[in-house]
Scaffold this active site. Sequence first.
Site, PDB file in Angstrom:
ATOM      1  N   HIS A 227      -8.781  -3.778  16.699  1.00 15.12           N
ATOM      2  CA  HIS A 227      -8.901  -5.333  16.673  1.00 15.12           C
ATOM      3  C   HIS A 227      -7.994  -5.955  17.660  1.00 15.12           C
ATOM      4  O   HIS A 227      -8.596  -6.870  18.432  1.00 15.12           O
ATOM      5  CB  HIS A 227      -8.799  -5.848  15.205  1.00 15.12           C
ATOM      6  CG  HIS A 227      -9.709  -5.315  14.283  1.00 15.12           C
ATOM      7  ND1 HIS A 227     -10.929  -5.708  14.750  1.00 15.12           N
ATOM      8  CD2 HIS A 227      -9.604  -4.944  13.037  1.00 15.12           C
ATOM      9  CE1 HIS A 227     -11.605  -4.966  13.384  1.00 15.12           C
ATOM     10  NE2 HIS A 227     -10.726  -4.800  12.522  1.00 15.12           N
TER      11      HIS A 227
ATOM     12  N   GLU B 256       0.937  -1.357  -0.111  1.00 16.22           N
ATOM     13  CA  GLU B 256       0.030  -0.109   0.019  1.00 16.22           C
ATOM     14  C   GLU B 256       0.833   1.239   0.054  1.00 16.22           C
ATOM     15  O   GLU B 256       1.985   1.182   0.566  1.00 16.22           O
ATOM     16  CB  GLU B 256      -0.908   0.038   1.260  1.00 16.22           C
ATOM     17  CG  GLU B 256      -1.703  -1.234   1.414  1.00 16.22           C
ATOM     18  CD  GLU B 256      -2.900  -1.330   0.113  1.00 16.22           C
ATOM     19  OE1 GLU B 256      -2.873  -0.669  -0.670  1.00 16.22           O
ATOM     20  OE2 GLU B 256      -3.179  -2.674   0.118  1.00 16.22           O
TER      21      GLU B 256
ATOM     22  N   HIS C 106      -7.372   2.037  13.769  1.00 17.56           N
ATOM     23  CA  HIS C 106      -8.370   0.914  13.301  1.00 17.56           C
ATOM     24  C   HIS C 106      -7.843  -0.431  13.806  1.00 17.56           C
ATOM     25  O   HIS C 106      -8.609  -1.165  14.455  1.00 17.56           O
ATOM     26  CB  HIS C 106      -8.874   0.901  12.094  1.00 17.56           C
ATOM     27  CG  HIS C 106      -9.792  -0.056  11.769  1.00 17.56           C
ATOM     28  ND1 HIS C 106     -10.940   0.008  11.392  1.00 17.56           N
ATOM     29  CD2 HIS C 106      -9.372  -1.505  11.349  1.00 17.56           C
ATOM     30  CE1 HIS C 106     -11.680  -1.021  11.099  1.00 17.56           C
ATOM     31  NE2 HIS C 106     -10.760  -1.952  10.915  1.00 17.56           N
ATOM     32  N   GLU C 107      -6.848  -0.963  13.239  1.00 17.62           N
ATOM     33  CA  GLU C 107      -6.253  -2.273  13.657  1.00 17.62           C
ATOM     34  C   GLU C 107      -6.075  -2.484  15.078  1.00 17.62           C
ATOM     35  O   GLU C 107      -6.206  -3.700  15.534  1.00 17.62           O
ATOM     36  CB  GLU C 107      -5.049  -2.765  12.848  1.00 17.62           C
ATOM     37  CG  GLU C 107      -5.145  -2.667  11.207  1.00 17.62           C
ATOM     38  CD  GLU C 107      -6.454  -3.363  10.557  1.00 17.62           C
ATOM     39  OE1 GLU C 107      -7.035  -2.966   9.895  1.00 17.62           O
ATOM     40  OE2 GLU C 107      -6.527  -4.439  11.301  1.00 17.62           O
TER      41      GLU C 107
ATOM     42  N   HIS D 267     -15.904  -4.841  13.838  1.00 16.70           N
ATOM     43  CA  HIS D 267     -16.059  -3.815  13.215  1.00 16.70           C
ATOM     44  C   HIS D 267     -17.723  -3.126  13.507  1.00 16.70           C
ATOM     45  O   HIS D 267     -18.395  -3.796  13.910  1.00 16.70           O
ATOM     46  CB  HIS D 267     -16.336  -4.197  11.283  1.00 16.70           C
ATOM     47  CG  HIS D 267     -14.740  -4.289  11.091  1.00 16.70           C
ATOM     48  ND1 HIS D 267     -14.616  -5.258  10.006  1.00 16.70           N
ATOM     49  CD2 HIS D 267     -13.692  -3.495  11.347  1.00 16.70           C
ATOM     50  CE1 HIS D 267     -13.465  -5.157   9.600  1.00 16.70           C
ATOM     51  NE2 HIS D 267     -12.729  -4.152  10.468  1.00 16.70           N
TER      52      HIS D 267
END
Lengths: 84, 365
Positions: free
Chosen positions: B121, B100, B117-118, B127
């Site tokens: 988790h 990426e 965000h990760e 989500h």
Amino acid sequence: FPVAPEAEDEGQTLQLVESYLQNFYNLQRDHQPHLRKHSENPLVAKLKEMQEFFGLQVTGKPDLDTLEMMKKPRCGIPDIGQYM
Amino acid sequence: LTPGNPKWKRNNLTYRILNYTPKMRQADVDEAIQKALSVWSNVTQLTFQKIEDKEADIMISFAYRDHRDNSPFDGPNGQLAHAFQPGEGIGGDVHLDEEEAWTKGGRGYNLFIVMAHELGHSLGLSHSNDPGALMYPTYSYTDPNEFRLPQDDIDGIQAIYGKSNAPVQPTGPVTPQACDPNLTFDAITTFRGEIIFFKNRYMLRKHPERTETELNFISTFWPKLSSGIQAAYENVERDEVLFFKEDKYWVLRGFDILPGYPKPIYHLGFPKTVKRVNAAYSDETTGKTYFFIADRYWRYDERKKSMDHGYPRKIVSDFGKIGRVDAAFQKDGYIYFFHKTTQFQFDPRAKRIVGQMKSISWFNC
């Protein structure tokens, strides 16, 4: 015979939808892919689950809004269930 | 929350960065990861200590295609990263797709946003289907300097690890719901036949022919205008929209901001005593634009490109008791004024208010 464009598109669409649902909605990889089959097959059920999650119209069909959502860059973790 | 409610048994966690991407300076990667960790430590009692050698709870690495965790990456775009729920071994680890375009800014994919965000988790969150939440599955850019953890994510992580020790509990932005009767607006403008309602970092797009309302981040269309637009109006004749924020304004043609903007609002003829514009609309039949500031309003001539004489005037003198104007727009010959959750329909020919509705009347609730 050369594949008619719409048939080719449909093949690509089916592939996009299938791999998305396998990656993020736990669609089993051995199911028989039919977008058109009338009885509720697992792919349509999972497609509805995805549309429900994203607040899209729950049509069970790969409409434009649904395909647009599937093409967005995202996290690789499934939207349902555990991610062991 | 994740089925089975996986969580770390202790609050003091360790992390280790196993490798770096050549697309960013190492110091910028360290900073992005540190800032991403603080997103979660700021709202809980979790702490994160960086270690360099041993096995850490959260092992962070950039990985390529099939990296032996049964979840191969797919090349540029598509899947950007993934992480594993709390647990031994691979549990808690974060893998970032090396292919990426990782950046520290708005181009490509912002490492801080994806990392934050990760890590959600890694801490046990799944989500969210709140489109404004950090834990929403798809990527959307927010300027890291303006980032505030949304309330949906704060609620999620505190459901797992409890509240923070802070004397005042942290709160975050809430995603606007089109049919929330308490919804108020920062600005509203017509735009090529649509109506766009601005609220914080969101915009609600309503097309007259479509029943549903589309919610987007402002930054999706205008990365440089990420939030807090205070007034906006469309100059239909010139196919332009003007956005106002504090004492500056931008001119957009379509989705492009014209070069040379933002400019100070004083270029339009406002006195220096004016610090911001509350609302604005433009009457395409007369070429006159009306700017509302506190209890007064100015009138601007789009053709002469100057303020008309005899202004400002009291709003109540010419528009009646509509109070302070949050937002305004013109449609089908009427002017719609928004004051908190109330909307007034004004007939400029009769020069009086002819209707009063809820502010959310446009959303087919």
